[in-house]
Design a protein around this motif. Structure first.
Motif, PDB file in Angstrom:
ATOM      1  N   VAL A  35       0.835  -1.200   0.000  1.00  0.00           N
ATOM      2  CA  VAL A  35       0.000   0.000   0.000  1.00  0.00           C
ATOM      3  C   VAL A  35       0.878   1.263   0.000  1.00  0.00           C
ATOM      4  N   ILE A  36       1.889   1.249   0.874  1.00  0.00           N
ATOM      5  CA  ILE A  36       2.776   2.418   0.971  1.00  0.00           C
ATOM      6  C   ILE A  36       3.527   2.616  -0.345  1.00  0.00           C
ATOM      7  N   ALA A  37       4.049   1.516  -0.880  1.00  0.00           N
ATOM      8  CA  ALA A  37       4.807   1.623  -2.126  1.00  0.00           C
ATOM      9  C   ALA A  37       3.907   2.166  -3.227  1.00  0.00           C
ATOM     10  N   LEU A  38       2.694   1.626  -3.274  1.00  0.00           N
ATOM     11  CA  LEU A  38       1.715   2.057  -4.278  1.00  0.00           C
ATOM     12  C   LEU A  38       1.476   3.561  -4.225  1.00  0.00           C
ATOM     13  N   VAL A  39       1.143   4.028  -3.041  1.00  0.00           N
ATOM     14  CA  VAL A  39       0.801   5.442  -2.928  1.00  0.00           C
ATOM     15  C   VAL A  39       2.042   6.300  -3.194  1.00  0.00           C
ATOM     16  N   SER A  40       3.196   5.871  -2.655  1.00  0.00           N
ATOM     17  CA  SER A  40       4.415   6.666  -2.835  1.00  0.00           C
ATOM     18  C   SER A  40       4.817   6.729  -4.296  1.00  0.00           C
ATOM     19  N   ILE A  41       4.844   5.562  -4.940  1.00  0.00           N
ATOM     20  CA  ILE A  41       5.306   5.523  -6.324  1.00  0.00           C
ATOM     21  C   ILE A  41       4.375   6.340  -7.207  1.00  0.00           C
ATOM     22  N   GLY A  42       3.091   6.164  -6.985  1.00  0.00           N
ATOM     23  CA  GLY A  42       2.119   6.942  -7.754  1.00  0.00           C
ATOM     24  C   GLY A  42       2.346   8.430  -7.586  1.00  0.00           C
ATOM     25  N   THR A  43       2.515   8.835  -6.341  1.00  0.00           N
ATOM     26  CA  THR A  43       2.712  10.252  -6.069  1.00  0.00           C
ATOM     27  C   THR A  43       4.011  10.750  -6.683  1.00  0.00           C
ATOM     28  N   LEU A  44       5.079   9.949  -6.524  1.00  0.00           N
ATOM     29  CA  LEU A  44       6.376  10.374  -7.062  1.00  0.00           C
ATOM     30  C   LEU A  44       6.322  10.482  -8.581  1.00  0.00           C
ATOM     31  N   ALA A  45       5.649   9.506  -9.216  1.00  0.00           N
ATOM     32  CA  ALA A  45       5.568   9.520 -10.681  1.00  0.00           C
ATOM     33  C   ALA A  45       4.818  10.752 -11.154  1.00  0.00           C
ATOM     34  N   GLN A  46       3.738  11.061 -10.460  1.00  0.00           N
ATOM     35  CA  GLN A  46       2.966  12.237 -10.844  1.00  0.00           C
ATOM     36  C   GLN A  46       3.774  13.515 -10.652  1.00  0.00           C
ATOM     37  N   GLN A  47       4.461  13.559  -9.506  1.00  0.00           N
ATOM     38  CA  GLN A  47       5.282  14.747  -9.248  1.00  0.00           C
ATOM     39  C   GLN A  47       6.347  14.906 -10.318  1.00  0.00           C
ATOM     40  N   GLU A  48       6.917  13.745 -10.725  1.00  0.00           N
ATOM     41  CA  GLU A  48       7.987  13.780 -11.711  1.00  0.00           C
ATOM     42  C   GLU A  48       7.465  14.317 -13.050  1.00  0.00           C
ATOM     43  N   SER A  49       6.299  13.830 -13.472  1.00  0.00           N
ATOM     44  CA  SER A  49       5.735  14.300 -14.735  1.00  0.00           C
ATOM     45  C   SER A  49       5.385  15.773 -14.646  1.00  0.00           C
ATOM     46  N   MET A  50       4.855  16.150 -13.495  1.00  0.00           N
ATOM     47  CA  MET A  50       4.509  17.553 -13.308  1.00  0.00           C
ATOM     48  C   MET A  50       5.758  18.416 -13.383  1.00  0.00           C
ATOM     49  N   ARG A  51       6.856  17.897 -12.797  1.00  0.00           N
ATOM     50  CA  ARG A  51       8.116  18.628 -12.840  1.00  0.00           C
ATOM     51  C   ARG A  51       8.561  18.805 -14.291  1.00  0.00           C
ATOM     52  N   GLN A  52       8.363  17.738 -15.086  1.00  0.00           N
ATOM     53  CA  GLN A  52       8.736  17.818 -16.497  1.00  0.00           C
ATOM     54  C   GLN A  52       7.932  18.900 -17.205  1.00  0.00           C
ATOM     55  N   PHE A  53       6.606  18.899 -16.913  1.00  0.00           N
ATOM     56  CA  PHE A  53       5.772  19.910 -17.571  1.00  0.00           C
ATOM     57  C   PHE A  53       6.158  21.307 -17.096  1.00  0.00           C
ATOM     58  N   LYS A  54       6.526  21.392 -15.821  1.00  0.00           N
ATOM     59  CA  LYS A  54       6.926  22.684 -15.285  1.00  0.00           C
ATOM     60  C   LYS A  54       8.190  23.179 -15.991  1.00  0.00           C
ATOM     61  N   GLU A  55       9.111  22.241 -16.236  1.00  0.00           N
ATOM     62  CA  GLU A  55      10.362  22.618 -16.895  1.00  0.00           C
ATOM     63  C   GLU A  55      10.148  22.933 -18.369  1.00  0.00           C
ATOM     64  N   MET A  56       9.317  22.126 -19.018  1.00  0.00           N
ATOM     65  CA  MET A  56       9.162  22.248 -20.467  1.00  0.00           C
ATOM     66  C   MET A  56       8.016  23.156 -20.870  1.00  0.00           C
ATOM     67  N   GLY A  57       7.087  23.349 -19.957  1.00  0.00           N
ATOM     68  CA  GLY A  57       5.889  24.088 -20.315  1.00  0.00           C
ATOM     69  C   GLY A  57       4.840  23.142 -20.856  1.00  0.00           C
ATOM     70  N   THR A  58       3.595  23.563 -20.871  1.00  0.00           N
ATOM     71  CA  THR A  58       2.528  22.692 -21.366  1.00  0.00           C
ATOM     72  C   THR A  58       2.075  23.128 -22.758  1.00  0.00           C
ATOM     73  N   ASP A  59       2.895  24.013 -23.393  1.00  0.00           N
ATOM     74  CA  ASP A  59       2.509  24.492 -24.725  1.00  0.00           C
ATOM     75  C   ASP A  59       3.215  23.689 -25.814  1.00  0.00           C
ATOM     76  N   ILE A  60       3.382  22.379 -25.569  1.00  0.00           N
ATOM     77  CA  ILE A  60       4.051  21.566 -26.576  1.00  0.00           C
ATOM     78  C   ILE A  60       3.171  20.399 -26.998  1.00  0.00           C
ATOM     79  N   LEU A  61       3.450  19.945 -28.215  1.00  0.00           N
ATOM     80  CA  LEU A  61       2.771  18.765 -28.742  1.00  0.00           C
ATOM     81  C   LEU A  61       3.831  17.769 -29.174  1.00  0.00           C
ATOM     82  N   SER A  62       3.482  16.517 -29.088  1.00  0.00           N
ATOM     83  CA  SER A  62       4.368  15.486 -29.615  1.00  0.00           C
ATOM     84  C   SER A  62       3.589  14.783 -30.724  1.00  0.00           C
TER      85      SER A  62
END
Ligand SMILES: Nc1ncnc2c1ncn2[C@@H]1O[C@H](COP(=O)(O)OP(=O)(O)O)[C@@H](O)[C@H]1O
Ligand SMILES: [Mg+2]
Lengths: 394, 228
Positions: A35-62
């Motif tokens: 349970v702990i791993a689940l919640v932590s990993i999920g949260t960390l993954a989301q934070q990581e993606s958010m960090r990426q968007f913060k660095e790159m901006g959300t005005d991009i398309l792939s």
């Protein structure tokens, strides 16, 4: 006061039946850990993606090409067409096409397999990269095999004693390449290709030249100021509508990415949640078993306590506290393992790690709940014992 | 002053299909400060009677007045409170809790009264001193002899200043000399602190030292003697 005395008592009794307690805890430990791993990993993954968007901006398309039919091999995008997009489409300001390949890096008889990516100069700005040393690839490099190393690869090479400073020479698929720089570590997410962290970057024309089977399967595009994702998507679609017979376009926007991540996260939650719940039930039954045995073994003690003035309620509390303490121990060990696991996965995935406090609170809360739920019945049994009968047992 | 009064107490147990009438109508009174021996053959119902007096068990019928108050139909909490405050039990098998030290065993009745820990300790030490066990306060029952364990058990029975001390064959598991020492302790407590004491015993020498004796037979009190 009674609680304090009960806690001390419970600890002693658990320690005296150590072996049995430890076995019972296994389920709780596994359950809480997942349970702990689940919640932590999920949260960390989301934070990581958010960090990426913060660095790159959300005005991009792939924009990716996808094959309609298996046999019909995609030829990918044409470089010249892509490079003209900012000129032709008002909604797009910059584009960064790239081509991927996989090959063998060799130096001094040491070989490692790595991903390689062909990029243009605009890739640097598009992904908001920075250099640790040297310079990034320039459009003037042409087909000259100048290579930028990713941070992880540079570290791996250094660890093997291979020079990585600008000017060093390496062999990629038996061709000599020259290192011109090393990229700083960045947050990886759904938009940024993982080669930025693990592989080498070459000028796109050089890569296509070196590995003819590689195609330009993807390009990234940044929106011009004031244009929405929907507008950009629309313009790109019309731009490629006449040209793509066997090719299908897949345009990924940050919004879509986030939605997709959330779907994946939900799957992940369900899976680990199921494992967690099953283990917790198994663990809870284990706790119940330990407590039932404990009640049977301590009938005489119960009788003595009743004779000395313990109410049914006092006996019930005593055993309930004991089972809560038991599962709390499991909860703490499980939390520790869960945090350690999420740390390991974060490290492996190159994410920033932090202890997710919500997960710890959840873990402790769940183990207390299990202790109460599965300890209630044995505690009731203990309280319901007839004092005389209890005193007569030996 | 009458401390407790039993009137026509009856109690039976079901052993499978068989009904055993253990107490068939027991009536007697105990005055404050009295010390009585209860004798009778094994199975005559002595322990059952004592359990009823100590509120561990309820009679099927009859009246039981403690300090002139009716005790029928009390809740579990009320019964527990009476056991805790008014009754001190001493058992043949000592019945100390093995995981706890002598001092902690003596503290138990006070724990259930919700007395603060510091006060529990000082009260318990005081009473351990009285029974001559203060120097063993930190020992576990395992580390004590039978006689010493029974002293600790007596301290535990006394720590809450009960109205009555109930001892079920307290010397039964001890050799004669140690048994006599325990008996001396009961006699001393009764004479110095006027603690009402009922002692079940098989040993006529123990019974002879008590000012009064009750003889149980077939579920009745067959005889009651007062030596004064
Ligand atoms: N809880 C019980 N259930 C069934 N029978 C009991 C129970 N308690 C006592 N008895 C029976 O009642 C009789 C009297 O027991 P007890 O009061 O212990 O006698 P004593 O203490 O005089 O030896 C015995 O025959 C015993 O087997
Ligand atoms: Mg008996």
């Amino acid at each position: 006061m009674i609680i304090k005395a009960n806690l001390r008592e419970a600890a002693r009794s658990l320690i005296s039946s150590r072996q049995r307690s430890i076995l019972a805890l296994l389920g709780i430990v596994i359950g809480i850990a997942s349970v702990i791993a689940l919640v932590s990993i999920g949260t960390l993954a989301q934070q990581e993606s958010m960090r990426q968007f913060k660095e790159m901006g959300t005005d991009i398309l792939s924009i990716q090409t996808a094959n309609d039919r298996g046999e019909d091999k995609s030829k990918g995008f044409k470089l010249q067409k892509i490079l003209k997009i900012p000129e032709n489409l008002s909604s797009i300001s910059i584009v960064a096409p790239y081509a991927s390949s996989y090959g063998e890096l060799r130096k001094d008889g040491k070989r490692i397999n790595i991903p390689a990516m062909g990029v243009t100069e605009s890739f640097f700005q598009m992904n908001r990269l920075a250099m640790t040393e040297g310079r990034f690839i320039s459009d003037l490099d042409g087909i000259t095999p100048h290579a930028c190393l990713s941070s992880n690869l540079a570290a791996r090479l250094k660890a093997q004693g291979i020079e990585t400073n600008p000017g060093s020479e390496l062999y990629y698929n038996n061709r000599k390449i020259t290192v011109i720089g090393t990229i700083e570590p960045v947050a990886i997410g759904p938009m940024r290709p993982y080669e930025i962290q693990e592989g080498i970057l070459l000028p796109i024309t050089a890569l296509l030249h070196m590995s003819p089977q590689s195609i330009i399967s993807t390009f990234m595009a940044r929106l011009s100021p004031g244009f929405t994702t929907a507008l950009g998507t629309e313009e790109i679609k019309t731009c490629f509508s006449d040209l793509t017979e066997s090719m299908k376009l897949r345009i990924i926007s940050p919004e879509e990415m986030i939605a997709q991540m959330e779907r994946q996260f939900q799957m992940f939650t369900l899976l680990l949640g199921a494992i967690g719940s099953i283990s917790l039930i198994v663990g809870g039954v284990g706790v119940m078993n330990v407590m039932l045995v404990s009640v049977t073994e301590r009938k005489r003690e119960i009788g003595i306590r009743r004779a000395l003035g313990a109410r049914k309620k006092d006996i019930q509390w005593q055993f309930l506290i004991e089972s809560v303490l038991l599962s709390l121990v499991g909860g703490f060990v499980g939390s520790f393992i869960g945090v350690a696991t999420s740390w390991g996965i974060a490290r492996f995935s190159g994410w920033q790690f932090e202890i997710v406090h919500g997960a710890l609170i959840l873990g402790v809360g769940v183990s207390v709940a299990i202790g109460i739920f599965f300890g209630y019945y044995p505690a009731r049994q203990a309280a319901a014992l007839n004092p005389i009968q209890a005193l007569r047992t030996d | 002053m009458t401390l407790l009064k039993l009137e026509n107490i009856k109690k039976s147990f079901n052993l499978g299909p068989l009904q055993v009438n253990v107490l068939r109508g027991v009536s007697f009174e105990v005055k404050t400060g009295e010390m009585l021996a209860i004798m009778g053959t094994s199975g005559s119902g002595k322990s059952t009677l004592m359990n009823i007096i100590g509120f561990l068990d309820q009679p099927d019928s009859g009246r039981y007045l403690l300090e002139n108050r009716e005790t029928a139909r009390l809740s579990d909490s009320e019964l527990s409170a009476i056991r805790n405050k008014k009754i001190g039990f001493v058992f043949q098998q000592f019945n100390l809790l093995g995981r706890l030290t002598a001092l902690e065993n003596v503290c138990i009745p006070l724990v259930y009264r919700g007395i603060p820990e510091k006060e529990q300790k000082s009260m318990s030490m005081e009473i351990l001193e009285k029974v001559g066990m203060a120097d063993r306060a930190g020992h576990k029952p395992m580390e004590l002899s039978g006689g010493q364990q029974q002293r600790v058990a007596i301290a535990r029975a006394l720590v809450g200043s009960p109205s009555i001390l109930l001892a079920d064959e307290p010397t039964g598991a001890l050799d004669t000399r140690v048994g006599q020492e325990i008996m001396n302790l009961f006699l001393e407590l009764n004479s110095t602190r006027q603690i009402t004491t009922l002692i079940i015993t098989h040993d006529p020498r123990i019974a002879a030292q008590c000012p009064g004796t009750i003889l149980m037979q077939d579920g009745y009190i067959a005889d009651r003697e007062e030596s004064q």
